[in-house]
Structures are given as C-alpha cells and as structure tokens.
Design a protein around this motif. Sequence first.
Motif, PDB file in Angstrom:
ATOM      1  N   MET A  81       0.917  -1.219   0.066  1.00 11.75           N
ATOM      2  CA  MET A  81       0.133   0.072   0.056  1.00 11.75           C
ATOM      3  C   MET A  81       0.852   1.161   0.037  1.00 11.75           C
ATOM      4  SD  MET A  81      -3.178  -0.856   0.107  1.00 11.75           S
ATOM      5  CE  MET A  81      -3.825   0.805   0.802  1.00 11.75           C
ATOM      6  N   SER A  82       0.697   2.002  -1.175  1.00 10.43           N
ATOM      7  CA  SER A  82       1.623   3.371  -1.149  1.00 10.43           C
ATOM      8  C   SER A  82       0.556   4.595  -1.399  1.00 10.43           C
ATOM      9  CB  SER A  82       2.580   2.999  -2.076  1.00 10.43           C
ATOM     10  OG  SER A  82       3.195   4.192  -2.281  1.00 10.43           O
ATOM     11  N   ALA A  83       1.073   5.508  -0.548  1.00  9.01           N
ATOM     12  CA  ALA A  83       0.395   6.830  -0.623  1.00  9.01           C
ATOM     13  C   ALA A  83       1.077   7.691  -1.908  1.00  9.01           C
ATOM     14  CB  ALA A  83       0.350   7.514   0.535  1.00  9.01           C
ATOM     15  N   ARG A  84       2.123   7.431  -2.135  1.00  9.15           N
ATOM     16  CA  ARG A  84       2.715   8.076  -3.226  1.00  9.15           C
ATOM     17  C   ARG A  84       3.144   7.082  -4.442  1.00  9.15           C
ATOM     18  NH1 ARG A  84       8.109   9.823  -0.078  1.00  9.15           N
ATOM     19  NH2 ARG A  84       7.330   8.162   1.322  1.00  9.15           N
ATOM     20  N   PHE A 115       1.226  -2.613   4.667  1.00  4.72           N
ATOM     21  CA  PHE A 115       1.050  -1.145   5.143  1.00  4.72           C
ATOM     22  C   PHE A 115       2.261  -0.629   5.564  1.00  4.72           C
ATOM     23  CE2 PHE A 115      -3.630  -0.817   4.288  1.00  4.72           C
ATOM     24  CZ  PHE A 115      -3.765  -2.059   4.097  1.00  4.72           C
ATOM     25  N   GLY A 116       2.736   0.562   5.206  1.00  8.57           N
ATOM     26  CA  GLY A 116       3.955   1.361   5.797  1.00  8.57           C
ATOM     27  C   GLY A 116       3.854   2.324   6.923  1.00  8.57           C
ATOM     28  N   ARG A 117       4.866   2.660   7.445  1.00 14.33           N
ATOM     29  CA  ARG A 117       4.963   3.464   8.763  1.00 14.33           C
ATOM     30  C   ARG A 117       4.210   5.037   8.477  1.00 14.33           C
ATOM     31  NH1 ARG A 117       9.045   1.515   6.580  1.00 14.33           N
ATOM     32  NH2 ARG A 117      10.117  -0.076   8.031  1.00 14.33           N
ATOM     33  N   GLU A 118       3.805   5.567   9.601  1.00 14.70           N
ATOM     34  CA  GLU A 118       2.962   6.724   9.367  1.00 14.70           C
ATOM     35  C   GLU A 118       3.540   7.807   8.725  1.00 14.70           C
ATOM     36  OE1 GLU A 118       3.239   4.769  12.121  1.00 14.70           O
ATOM     37  OE2 GLU A 118       1.649   4.709  13.237  1.00 14.70           O
ATOM     38  N   HIS A 119       5.134   7.901   9.030  1.00 15.55           N
ATOM     39  CA  HIS A 119       5.722   9.122   8.565  1.00 15.55           C
ATOM     40  C   HIS A 119       6.172   8.772   7.213  1.00 15.55           C
ATOM     41  CE1 HIS A 119       4.688  11.807  11.768  1.00 15.55           C
ATOM     42  NE2 HIS A 119       5.045  10.695  12.741  1.00 15.55           N
ATOM     43  N   GLY A 121       6.017   5.857   5.343  1.00 16.28           N
ATOM     44  CA  GLY A 121       5.633   4.793   4.591  1.00 16.28           C
ATOM     45  C   GLY A 121       6.322   3.409   4.412  1.00 16.28           C
ATOM     46  N   ILE A 134      -0.593  -0.957  -4.314  1.00 15.88           N
ATOM     47  CA  ILE A 134      -2.071  -0.482  -4.312  1.00 15.88           C
ATOM     48  C   ILE A 134      -1.890   0.999  -3.849  1.00 15.88           C
ATOM     49  CG2 ILE A 134      -4.254  -0.546  -3.139  1.00 15.88           C
ATOM     50  CD1 ILE A 134      -3.767  -3.452  -2.678  1.00 15.88           C
ATOM     51  N   ILE A 136      -4.870   4.132  -2.965  1.00 15.76           N
ATOM     52  CA  ILE A 136      -6.015   4.559  -2.768  1.00 15.76           C
ATOM     53  C   ILE A 136      -6.059   6.216  -3.391  1.00 15.76           C
ATOM     54  CG2 ILE A 136      -7.995   5.227  -1.117  1.00 15.76           C
ATOM     55  CD1 ILE A 136      -6.262   3.500   0.785  1.00 15.76           C
ATOM     56  N   SER A 143      -3.238  13.415  -0.184  1.00 15.52           N
ATOM     57  CA  SER A 143      -3.436  12.116  -0.508  1.00 15.52           C
ATOM     58  C   SER A 143      -2.976  10.885   0.554  1.00 15.52           C
ATOM     59  CB  SER A 143      -2.242  11.558  -1.602  1.00 15.52           C
ATOM     60  OG  SER A 143      -1.263  11.539  -1.356  1.00 15.52           O
ATOM     61  N   SER A 144      -2.569  11.159   1.682  1.00 13.87           N
ATOM     62  CA  SER A 144      -2.101  10.387   2.666  1.00 13.87           C
ATOM     63  C   SER A 144      -3.167  10.261   3.587  1.00 13.87           C
ATOM     64  CB  SER A 144      -0.628  10.666   3.408  1.00 13.87           C
ATOM     65  OG  SER A 144      -0.363   9.933   4.316  1.00 13.87           O
ATOM     66  N   LEU A 145      -3.672   8.949   3.955  1.00 20.26           N
ATOM     67  CA  LEU A 145      -4.658   8.555   4.762  1.00 20.26           C
ATOM     68  C   LEU A 145      -4.004   8.040   6.216  1.00 20.26           C
ATOM     69  CD1 LEU A 145      -6.128   7.863   1.749  1.00 20.26           C
ATOM     70  CD2 LEU A 145      -7.724   6.685   3.354  1.00 20.26           C
ATOM     71  N   ALA A 150      -6.693   3.738   5.896  1.00 18.83           N
ATOM     72  CA  ALA A 150      -5.959   3.151   4.572  1.00 18.83           C
ATOM     73  C   ALA A 150      -6.650   1.662   4.710  1.00 18.83           C
ATOM     74  CB  ALA A 150      -4.641   3.230   4.489  1.00 18.83           C
TER      75      ALA A 150
END
Length: 242
Positions: A81-84, A115-119, A121, A134, A136, A143-145, A150
Amino acid sequence: MTTLDNIRFVLVGTTHPGNIGAAARAMKTMGLSNLHLVTPKIYPDAQATARASGADDVLAKATVHDSLESAIAGCHQVYGMSARLRHLPVPVVNPREAVAQIQQAGDDAQIAIVFGREHSGLSNDELDKCQHLINIPANPDYSSLNLAAAVQVCAYELKMTFDPSIEVGRVGENREAVAADDMEHLYSHFEQSLTEIGFLDPENPRNLMRRLRRLFNRADLDRNELQIMHGILRAAETYKGK
Ligand code: SAH
C-alpha cells in the motif's frame, strides 16, 4: 474462491500503538482477522488495546515479526500500500482493481497486503518485496490517509467481494421473485380496475399501460409488493362500487 481468511494485513514499523488498535478494529468490522506486525515501535501497549475497542481478539492473535520476509512467508501474492505514486517498474492499481486481481488467484492462494509507517511509508527495499502496489486514489493535494483509515478502505473492498453473504442492495431482506406471467396478470388487473374507476378510457387509452409497464420494470417488484398492488386495486374497485 479465495476467502477473507486467506488474506493477511501486514503493518510495517508502526510508530503509534493506537494505530495498531484502530487497524485491528477496522479489520474486524469487515470480518478480517489475520494481522501481522513487523517491528512495531511500541507493542503491546494499552493504547493499542484501547483503540481496538472490542477487536482485542484480533490483537491477541496478531503475530509480531522481526522482518517483512517473515511476515509474508508463504504468501502467493504480496500487495504494497503506497500513498505516493513512485515511478517504479511495478504496476499500481486501486483497491477495487486489486480485489479483482486477487479474485483471479487460486482458491488456496495466500494474500498479503502490506502497510507502511505513518511518517515514511514503506522503504524501497520493502516495496521491492511487493509484486503489486495499491494506491487509494485520494485528493492529489492531500493523499496520505491515516494508517487505520487506509486499512479500512482495503478491508471494505475485500469484504464487498469475498463475503458471500453480501448481496448489494438486498442486505437482510428475503425478496421472492415475481415471474413474467404474474406481471402480465397485474397489468390486466390494472387495465380492468383503472377502466372501472374511470381513470383509463378504453376508447382513448393513450400510452397509459405502456407507461405503467415501464414504471414497474424499473421498480423490480417482489411477490409481497405485487400482492400489495393487487390489494390496492381491489380496494379501489370496492370503493367505486359503493
Ligand atoms: N507519509 C507516508 C504515508 C504514510 S500513511 C508516505 O508518504 O508514504 C501510512 C500508510 O498508510 C502508508 O504507508 C500506506 O501503506 C497507507 N496509505 C495511506 N494513504 C494511502 C493511499 N492514498 N494509498 C495507499 N496507501 C495509503
């Protein structure tokens, strides 16, 4: 078919124990229970239990690993799972597309969603261990949930496909289907009653019956509703006869 039990959620390097609890809760609401933690910063912790709020069974059976390799061992498909959206030679899909892909996997396939780390990823090394990414699709400017949010989005998408008790739009209702000849019988009843009460002029019917058919085609009546329609027509006939 793959079941929710074949799917594990892997949280890597989570900083805030509260997020682990919230993730467990998000999973349990959607019927998922396989939680794997890779080197969580603080765990177990009272904050994790508090935020799990009733999903402590998911926490209790969570496995803690000292490496991502160990957490994904035995998995046939690994999704990161990646926000970037990095320019990496890895295909990026949204959660719905990922679920469709998982559906194609064999019945016994074990699936990991990482899933990655809060700060920060997931690191590039960790992303290398994922065959698919993936993302979102979120607000491009923000874009970072939150980690557990997430988790919730993914868990919901998985449940919508892999929980056999889900029938979209029909939750908890037992609707008995109506056959085409039952509908024909209803239309004849309408025609006869509407003529009797003076709403339909047989000399000049216009398109009234065709419009009623169109209306009922959209309405997709069940047997109970069909009987209500007949009941209303009979009551109108009786009233007119008085
Ligand atoms: N600042 C981090 C985001 C951390 S959010 C970064 O830019 O990578 C914590 C984790 O939640 C992420 O590692 C990812 O696994 C998941 N996540 C958050 N928002 C997401 C999104 N829009 N799409 C996919 N995963 C997301």
